[in-house]
Scaffold this active site. Structure first.
Site, short mmCIF file in Angstrom:
data_model
loop_
_atom_site.label_atom_id
_atom_site.label_comp_id
_atom_site.label_asym_id
_atom_site.label_seq_id
_atom_site.Cartn_x
_atom_site.Cartn_y
_atom_site.Cartn_z
N LEU A 116 -52.05 20.34 15.46
CA LEU A 116 -50.65 20.64 15.66
C LEU A 116 -49.95 20.18 14.38
O LEU A 116 -50.09 19.01 13.99
CB LEU A 116 -50.10 19.91 16.89
CG LEU A 116 -48.63 20.22 17.19
CD1 LEU A 116 -48.42 21.70 17.55
CD2 LEU A 116 -48.12 19.36 18.35
N GLY A 135 -54.16 23.72 11.45
CA GLY A 135 -55.59 23.37 11.36
C GLY A 135 -56.27 24.50 10.61
O GLY A 135 -56.08 25.68 10.96
N ALA A 137 -58.31 26.84 12.93
CA ALA A 137 -57.48 27.65 13.84
C ALA A 137 -56.66 28.67 13.05
O ALA A 137 -56.49 29.81 13.50
CB ALA A 137 -56.57 26.73 14.65
N ASN A 138 -56.17 28.30 11.88
CA ASN A 138 -55.41 29.26 11.06
C ASN A 138 -56.30 30.44 10.66
O ASN A 138 -55.87 31.60 10.69
CB ASN A 138 -54.89 28.60 9.78
CG ASN A 138 -53.90 27.48 10.05
OD1 ASN A 138 -53.36 27.38 11.15
ND2 ASN A 138 -53.66 26.64 9.06
N SER A 154 -51.43 31.85 -7.16
CA SER A 154 -50.63 33.03 -7.51
C SER A 154 -51.34 33.95 -8.51
O SER A 154 -50.88 35.05 -8.79
CB SER A 154 -49.29 32.58 -8.08
OG SER A 154 -49.53 31.78 -9.22
N ASP A 182 -43.40 28.76 1.06
CA ASP A 182 -44.27 27.75 1.70
C ASP A 182 -45.71 28.25 1.62
O ASP A 182 -46.05 29.24 2.26
CB ASP A 182 -43.83 27.55 3.17
CG ASP A 182 -44.71 26.54 3.92
OD1 ASP A 182 -45.63 25.96 3.31
OD2 ASP A 182 -44.49 26.37 5.13
N ALA A 242 -51.33 27.37 4.55
CA ALA A 242 -52.19 28.36 5.22
C ALA A 242 -52.42 29.63 4.41
O ALA A 242 -53.00 30.59 4.92
CB ALA A 242 -51.68 28.72 6.61
N ALA A 243 -52.01 29.65 3.14
CA ALA A 243 -52.26 30.84 2.31
C ALA A 243 -53.77 31.07 2.18
O ALA A 243 -54.27 32.19 2.37
CB ALA A 243 -51.64 30.67 0.94
N GLY A 244 -54.50 29.98 1.89
CA GLY A 244 -55.96 30.10 1.74
C GLY A 244 -56.63 30.46 3.06
O GLY A 244 -57.58 31.26 3.09
N ASP A 245 -56.13 29.90 4.16
CA ASP A 245 -56.71 30.20 5.48
C ASP A 245 -56.49 31.67 5.83
O ASP A 245 -57.39 32.33 6.37
CB ASP A 245 -56.07 29.32 6.56
CG ASP A 245 -56.25 27.84 6.27
OD1 ASP A 245 -57.25 27.49 5.62
OD2 ASP A 245 -55.40 27.05 6.70
N SER A 298 -46.68 32.05 10.09
CA SER A 298 -46.50 32.88 8.89
C SER A 298 -47.61 33.92 8.69
O SER A 298 -47.53 34.76 7.80
CB SER A 298 -46.45 31.97 7.66
OG SER A 298 -47.73 31.43 7.40
O1 RIB Z 1 -54.61 24.82 5.38
C1 RIB Z 1 -53.43 24.47 6.04
C2 RIB Z 1 -53.71 23.54 7.16
O2 RIB Z 1 -54.22 22.34 6.65
C3 RIB Z 1 -52.51 23.15 7.99
O3 RIB Z 1 -52.23 24.03 9.05
C4 RIB Z 1 -52.85 21.74 8.45
O4 RIB Z 1 -53.09 21.64 9.81
C5 RIB Z 1 -54.06 21.32 7.62
O5 RIB Z 1 -55.18 21.31 8.37
#
Ligand code: RIB
Length: 307
Positions: A15, A42, A45-46, A227, A250, A253-256, A296
């Site tokens: 969270l 996470g 999860a992302n 970028s 922001d 989570a760009a990489g995820d 996002s």
């Molecule tokens: O990669 C982004 C994530 O890293 C965030 O959502 C945070 O939970 C951390 O795990």
């Protein structure tokens, strides 16, 4: 039309508690925030949310604690339509949480309490062996127990499931037992340097680092460079796929997003790797224009225009 990939993620559920500030505080400094909010996060999860929003069949193996944060995360991921059969609720463990500060440049700093993410075991992974075996791809990161990741990758390799390792956050010595069952690795510049000892300055240094990673037995390498886009090297082909030029607010989570979305369209033989990277770049270019991790992440219909 492409057949839908089946993707299993072994990894973290957090969270996220995000604080937006004008600039990062210095040690000892007190400042007012612009906004504060909680949302799904996470790395694992992302990535699952990104894969699912790109319409892959998505399954998750991981853990939450028996607390409010765990309940919130379980409900959010259920609403996404992710198969959570492999998510265990652990007594006496807190659900993972991340404390994220984002400045007006869109840069972030993140502190993680791993909690339940660091407490699920290889036995728990083995209980979901079939889930892994029925997948096209298995993805993991370094936010949950290493032994469980090695177990999952070993099961996957034996079943011809393609394994994708996102070595984030990086640590210096990745065990050989994991490297030898990794098919594709996706580090960023910093993680690449930590892993290989090679400083990433230009395309030649990326190629050099990729060669080290190939020498460890990894078939496909993608080095993400924010970028600038992503460098890839696979089966003798290599090059840069440039990022889409956007204004980032922001980068969380760009990489995820990149990894989850890319995996939803990737072919198991990596023959369309360049095209899949372009798709991942498009997805992460939308993520960085919005706040938060999971809120996002874009849906397939936002990515369907010509890319
Ligand atoms: O990669 C982004 C994530 O890293 C965030 O959502 C945070 O939970 C951390 O795990």
């Amino acid at each position: 039309m492409n057949e839908m990939n089946t993707i299993t993620i072994v990894g973290s559920i957090n969270l996220d508690r995000t604080i937006r500030v004008e600039k990062m505080p210095k040690p000892g400094e007190t400042m007012h925030t612009k906004e504060i909010f909680s949302s799904g996060g996470g790395k694992g999860a992302n990535q699952a949310v990104a894969a699912k929003r790109s319409e892959a069949k998505t399954q998750f193996i991981g853990a939450i604690g028996q607390d409010d944060a765990g309940q919130v995360m379980f409900e959010l991921l259920t609403q996404e339509g992710i198969d959570l059969t492999g998510v265990v609720t652990l007594e006496n463990q807190a659900t993972g949480q991340a404390y994220i500060t984002v400045d007006s440049q869109g840069e972030n700093s993140i502190m993680i309490h791993a909690g339940a993410n660091n407490a699920f075991t290889p036995a728990h992974v083995r209980a979901h062996q079939q889930t892994i075996e029925q997948s096209d791809f298995l993805i993991a990161q370094f936010e949950s127990t290493l032994a469980s990741t090695i177990e999952a990758f070993t099961i996957a390799r034996a079943a011809d499931v393609v394994t994708i390792l996102n070595p984030a956050p990086a640590f210096t010595k990745v065990p050989e037992a994991l490297l030898k069952v990794t098919d594709m690795i996706v580090p960023n510049e910093t993680e690449t340097e930590i892993l290989t000892g090679i400083k990433i300055t230009d395309e030649a240094s990326m190629q050099e680092a990729a060669t080290v990673l190939h020498d460890w037995g990894i078939q496909a390498v993608i080095i993400t460079v924010g970028s600038k886009g992503a460098f890839y090297s696979v089966d003798g082909r290599s090059g840069m796929v440039p990022a889409f030029k956007v204004e980032a607010v922001d980068t969380t989570a760009a990489g995820d997003t990149f990894i989850g979305s890319l995996s939803s369209v990737l072919k198991k033989d990596f023959s369309n790797l360049e095209e899949a990277i372009r798709y991942g770049n498009k997805a992460s270019s939308l993520t960085v224009q919005r706040f938060g991790a999971q809120p996002s992440i874009p849906y397939k219909n936002e990515l369907s225009e010509e890319i």
